[in-house]
Scaffold this active site. Structure first.
Site, short mmCIF file in Angstrom:
data_model
loop_
_atom_site.label_atom_id
_atom_site.label_comp_id
_atom_site.label_asym_id
_atom_site.label_seq_id
_atom_site.Cartn_x
_atom_site.Cartn_y
_atom_site.Cartn_z
N LYS A 505 1.05 -1.44 0.18
CA LYS A 505 -0.06 -0.13 -0.07
C LYS A 505 0.90 1.20 0.00
CE LYS A 505 -1.59 2.95 2.99
NZ LYS A 505 -1.48 4.16 2.45
N GLY A 563 3.87 4.40 12.93
CA GLY A 563 4.48 3.15 13.37
C GLY A 563 3.89 2.61 14.87
N GLU A 580 10.58 1.31 10.04
CA GLU A 580 11.67 2.63 9.67
C GLU A 580 10.90 3.90 10.02
OE1 GLU A 580 14.57 1.88 9.14
OE2 GLU A 580 15.03 0.12 8.42
N CYS A 614 14.41 10.50 5.35
CA CYS A 614 14.56 10.19 6.72
C CYS A 614 15.67 10.38 7.33
CB CYS A 614 14.24 8.64 6.84
SG CYS A 614 15.03 7.53 6.00
N GLU A 711 11.47 17.01 14.11
CA GLU A 711 11.82 16.59 12.54
C GLU A 711 11.07 17.56 11.67
OE1 GLU A 711 10.30 13.08 11.08
OE2 GLU A 711 11.96 12.62 9.54
P1 NAP Z 1 2.87 8.55 7.52
O1 NAP Z 1 1.99 9.54 7.69
O2 NAP Z 1 3.21 7.68 8.95
O3 NAP Z 1 2.50 7.54 6.45
C1 NAP Z 1 3.19 6.45 5.92
C2 NAP Z 1 2.21 5.46 5.40
O4 NAP Z 1 1.51 5.05 6.35
C3 NAP Z 1 1.20 5.89 4.33
O5 NAP Z 1 1.09 5.08 3.50
C4 NAP Z 1 -0.05 6.17 5.11
O6 NAP Z 1 -0.99 5.96 4.33
C5 NAP Z 1 -0.13 4.74 6.23
N1 NAP Z 1 -0.78 5.02 7.41
C6 NAP Z 1 -1.51 6.01 7.92
N2 NAP Z 1 -1.92 5.65 9.07
C7 NAP Z 1 -2.07 4.56 9.18
C8 NAP Z 1 -2.41 3.33 10.16
N3 NAP Z 1 -3.43 3.68 11.16
N4 NAP Z 1 -2.43 2.23 9.80
C9 NAP Z 1 -1.52 1.71 8.82
N5 NAP Z 1 -1.01 2.58 7.81
C10 NAP Z 1 -1.15 3.86 8.05
O7 NAP Z 1 4.36 9.04 7.29
P2 NAP Z 1 4.62 9.95 6.02
O8 NAP Z 1 4.46 11.35 6.12
O9 NAP Z 1 4.17 9.48 4.61
O10 NAP Z 1 6.29 9.94 5.70
C11 NAP Z 1 7.19 10.69 6.54
C12 NAP Z 1 7.71 9.99 7.81
O11 NAP Z 1 8.50 8.91 7.29
C13 NAP Z 1 8.91 10.87 8.25
O12 NAP Z 1 8.82 11.16 9.65
C14 NAP Z 1 10.24 10.28 7.75
O13 NAP Z 1 11.34 10.45 8.84
C15 NAP Z 1 9.77 8.85 7.76
N6 NAP Z 1 10.50 8.11 7.09
C16 NAP Z 1 11.35 7.03 7.46
C17 NAP Z 1 12.52 6.48 6.86
C18 NAP Z 1 13.19 5.31 7.60
O14 NAP Z 1 13.87 4.59 6.88
N7 NAP Z 1 13.33 5.27 8.86
C19 NAP Z 1 12.36 6.43 5.61
C20 NAP Z 1 11.50 7.71 4.84
C21 NAP Z 1 10.66 8.22 5.74
P3 NAP Z 1 -1.81 7.34 3.95
O15 NAP Z 1 -0.73 7.99 3.32
O16 NAP Z 1 -2.69 6.87 2.79
O17 NAP Z 1 -2.61 8.05 4.89
#
Ligand code: NAP
Length: 808
Positions: A505, A563, A580, A614, A711
């Site tokens: 997804k 997460g 991650e 990230c 962040e």
């Molecule tokens: P996010 O808001 O947590 O969303 C990530 C994914 O999770 C999206 O596909 C989102 O779907 C889905 N999601 C949201 N709520 C959910 C739930 N309750 N259950 C299951 N899935 C759910 O993160 P983002 O804003 O896309 O990404 C930015 C963050 O990612 C930053 O904090 C960054 O540091 C982190 N990141 C970490 C790494 C690493 O390797 N550590 C790499 C890249 C990014 P929808 O978008 O459809 O809501």
């Protein structure tokens, strides 16, 4: 798995790896200008009814519908059941279909395709196809088996007198207001007397009274796109289009009156059913007129067009009237499908994907729901036994073939990545869409070659003890918006390599490169091995995966908050997890550096992809002795950095990916100002369209202010002064996150010793954020659980089975 070496075998692979690692070679991969999409690969679908159908008509008693993937469906029982046509030689989207009688029909579509049938739609042959340019045809009408007209992009009008054996291009006049004849022509409709009308872009209706040879404009007074039209028995004309616009003429097109359609959603087709006029459009909207649509204007008040929302089901099922949103060339809309069990799947509705450089939609993606998750998980479970038993070498071969398919589609994928994320094709220091796609290719090949050999713990006269790695089952992959394709690859390829099947997804904000990757993969992998479910903002798709009893492991990359939710939701069946999560990486600059030499590098590792990575450097601690000099250098570089649309060759930084993230950066900047931060450059969004924000350096803040502690995930860097190195290590470690960290110094030994004191998953010296496919990467503390990449990452997609064989 077998024991084998894992070399970077080919020079090309080495080059791609260099791209992946952000080295200078990346620029060589990056084309200077936007690249047109390639034609889609051929696909014949067994359950084709799930692909969006864009046009339908009657051929005698039969209903013939055409749509995505060159699919034609036939129904001989008034639409109760549909079956797929026998032979269709094109695989790109078909938009419209017209029959002259019950046997002779023509369908038109992308790449200027015209296909012809002489047996009522059972088999089709190509009459016209433009292999150089995707200039789609949107509508076709045949008067009889010889004479026909087709229209499409940029005022394209084609005419035939010989049943389509030859097509002549007809020039239409320049528009009345001047300029070139370059409007998009969307829909042909014909009056009972045989006059041809075309609903077109910018509020125009074109008319021809000689079967398409000469044309003139009728002006509705409207300025938006008209997507459809209908000529009624009394000669009245109705046209409809963008945002529910609907106009009617009772005097043969001389004057037009606006009619309140009751809909704010765009209307894509109109049809007369007995005495009713039915219109359908985006958002599953359906409108209808109860008075048969014949009469003067006062009989057409808004009340006669009640928009009936929530009728998506009916709208989609009534195939002869169903109109999925057409490829609207005004916005260059691209349409994508989910993929379940090897089949393209549409949902009841779609959601738009925004190009952050313009703030407008460029693609439509199915809004899947929990039922699609169920279907995808079931397909993945069915596929698991065979895939997990597939010999290692065969799985590797298929994954290398997938890497080659990505490479063959590199320009197309780069364009999709740029359109959905805003990141430049090239980008600052070569970190852009070229690197994302190049890295995806490199990761695929390297991961395909990884091995997890059987370990032999004991082999003596008493017993032999072996440790085997076994796949887990179905892996659910949930990805973020910042590096959508690369992170999808990071999840999917090791999962498949280890013998698992996958449901992925993508983020609703950037799902399209992933959708295309899954489509390419499904042309290579057995059905059900890799499935895609897409969900709109706030949909149930992510949570349904996180709690699904049929998913054995979730690999998630995204925010720490999400997460935590996924971890809680997965408790039901004790899901394995790789998380991650977010990072707020610190970089520490010691006083012995050459400021001018490291400033560009520091700027690059902070601002590439606009800080939306990230493991970007997000807090920069600089020794007081060089503080002002380094701040000045960074600001100087920021001021010369080219910010713009990622499709432009010179762009180094694109827009922020989405409006919410832009608002967060603005909020943190406002707080930094209030805290006394000194803005050395930037500090504001750009006027005009798109989510652009100037690269921003903020001095004089310290720990405790939001910009330092949170962040930012955007193009804004706090530079913090320190005097004591032990103290600064403690400050760097104060964060709840622990993804990456770096120390910058001329003394590599001392720097390495300090770097090891940082509480983070990866510590760099004179570098930050560089990852590679054979070295483990992951976060400590609240930055995550587990690692990705290399043998250690691959092992996370397996469970251990200890095998003890007694010999005596
Ligand atoms: P996010 O808001 O947590 O969303 C990530 C994914 O999770 C999206 O596909 C989102 O779907 C889905 N999601 C949201 N709520 C959910 C739930 N309750 N259950 C299951 N899935 C759910 O993160 P983002 O804003 O896309 O990404 C930015 C963050 O990612 C930053 O904090 C960054 O540091 C982190 N990141 C970490 C790494 C690493 O390797 N550590 C790499 C890249 C990014 P929808 O978008 O459809 O809501």
């Amino acid at each position: 798995m077998n024991i084998k070496s894992n070399p970077l075998r080919q020079p090309l692979l080495a080059l791609l790896l260099a791209v992946a690692l952000g080295q200078g070679a990346a620029l060589a991969q990056v084309p200077a200008a936007p690249i047109p999409l390639q034609a889609q690969p051929a696909r014949q679908s067994a359950s084709a009814a799930l692909a969006p159908m864009l046009g339908a008509t009657k051929a005698g008693q039969r209903i013939v519908a055409v749509g995505d993937y060159g699919i034609a469906l036939l129904s001989d029982d008034d639409g109760k059941h549909f079956r797929q046509a026998g032979k269709m030689p094109v695989s790109s989207t078909l938009t419209a279909v017209s029959f002259a009688d019950d046997k002779n029909g023509w369908a038109v579509g992308h790449w200027g395709a015209i296909v012809h049938t002489t047996d009522g739609g059972e088999n089709w042959a190509i009459q016209r196809l433009d292999t150089q340019e995707d200039r789609p045809l949107f509508s076709v009408h045949f008067f009889n088996a010889e004479e026909g007209v087709a229209v499409g992009l940029w005022s394209l009008v084609l005419r035939t007198h010989d049943g389509g054996k030859s097509w002549e291009t007809v020039q239409i006049p320049a528009p009345p207001e001047g300029g070139k004849a370059d409007r998009n022509l969307f829909k042909i409709f014909v009056s009972p007397k045989g006059s041809l009308f075309v609903a077109a872009e910018r509020g125009a209706v074109l008319r021809s009274d000689d079967k398409g040879q000469t044309w003139h404009y009728l002006n509705t007074g409207y300025k938006g796109s008209l997507w459809t039209g209908l000529a009624l028995a009394d000669g009245s004309l109705i046209v409809a289009g963008l945002r529910g616009s609907l106009y009617r003429s009772g005097d043969d097109g001389k004057s037009w009156q606006a009619v309140d359609s009751g809909s704010k959603s765009s209307l894509t087709d109109l049809v007369q059913v007995d005495k009713r006029i039915v219109g359908v459009g985006l958002d599953g909207v359906e409108i209808e007129s109860h008075d048969g649509g014949i009469g003067c204007r006062r009989q057409w008040p808004g009340a006669f067009f009640p928009a009936r929302r929530g009728r998506a089901d009916a709208c989609q099922q009534a195939l002869s009237f169903t109109v999925e949103p057409k490829n609207n060339q005004e916005t260059n809309m691209k349409i994508f499908s989910m993929l379940i069990d090897g089949q393209p799947i549409a949902a009841r509705t779609t959601f738009p994907v925004i190009n952050p450089a313009t703030g407008t939609a460029f693609a439509l993606v199915p809004a899947g729901d929990a039922s699609h998750v169920d279907a995808a998980v079931a397909a993945a479970r069915r596929a698991f036994p065979a895939w997990s038993r597939t010999p290692d070498g065969e799985r590797q071969r298929l994954l290398h073939a997938l890497g080659a398919a990505l490479e063959a589609h590199m320009p197309e994928l780069m364009e999709l990545v740029t359109l959905e994320t805003g990141k430049p094709l090239g980008g600052l220091n070569g970190v852009g869409a070229g690197m994302e796609v190049g890295g995806s290719i490199a990761w695929t090949h390297v991961t395909a070659d990884l091995e997890l050999p059987v370990e032999i713990l004991q082999d003596n006269a008493e017993a032999r003890v072996e440790i085997h790695r076994k796949p887990l089952g179905v892996v659910g992959s949930i990805t973020p918006w910042n590096w959508p394709l690369m992170i999808a690859i990071w999840h999917v390829i090791p999962a498949l390599r280890a013998g698992n099947t996958v449901v992925i997804k993508p983020s609703e904000l950037s799902p399209v490169a992933t959708a295309r990757f899954v489509e390419l993969a499904n042309a290579i992998l057995p059905p059900g091995v890799l499935n895609l479910v897409t969900g709109a903002a706030g949909s149930e798709v992510g949570p349904a995966m996180a709690s699904h009893p049929g998913i054995d492991k979730i690999v998630f990359t995204g925010s720490t908050a999400t997460g935590r939710r996924i971890m809680a939701a997965g408790a039901g069946n004790l899901k394995r997890l790789t998380l991650e999560l977010g990072g707020n990486d610190a970089g520490i600059v010691l006083p012995d550096v050459d400021v001018k030499a490291i400033a560009p590098k520091l700027f690059g590792v902070t601002f590439h992809n606009n800080g939306q990575t990230c493991a970007c450097l997000k807090r920069l601690y600089v020794h007081e002795s060089i503080y002002e000099e380094l701040c000045g250098e960074l600001a100087r570089i920021a001021l010369t950095t080219v910010v713009g649309d990622g499709l432009q060759a010179e762009t180094q930084l694109g827009p922020i990916q989405n409006a919410m993230q832009l608002a967060k950066v603005e909020e943190l900047a406002a707080d930094a100002r209030a805290q006394g931060g000194r803005f050395l450059c930037g500090g504001q969004r750009r006027a005009g369209a798109g989510y652009f924000y100037e690269p921003t350096i903020v001095a004089d803040l310290t720990d405790g202010s939001r910009l330092v502690d949170e962040e930012p995930f955007g193009p804004i860097l706090p530079v913090i002064k320190y005097s004591d190195v032990d103290e600064v290590i403690a400050r760097a470690n104060q964060s709840l996150n622990g993804l990456g960290g770096s120390v910058w110094s001329a003394d590599l030994v001392r720097a390495a010793e300090l770097a090891q004191r940082l509480e983070c998953g990866t510590a760099w010296v004179n570098e930050h954020g560089a990852v590679q496919p054979d070295a483990p990467f992951g976060g400590v503390k609240q930055s995550g659980i587990g690692v990705e990449f290399g043998r250690h990452g691959l092992a996370e997609y397996t469970s251990i089975q200890t095998l003890k064989i007694m010999k005596s």
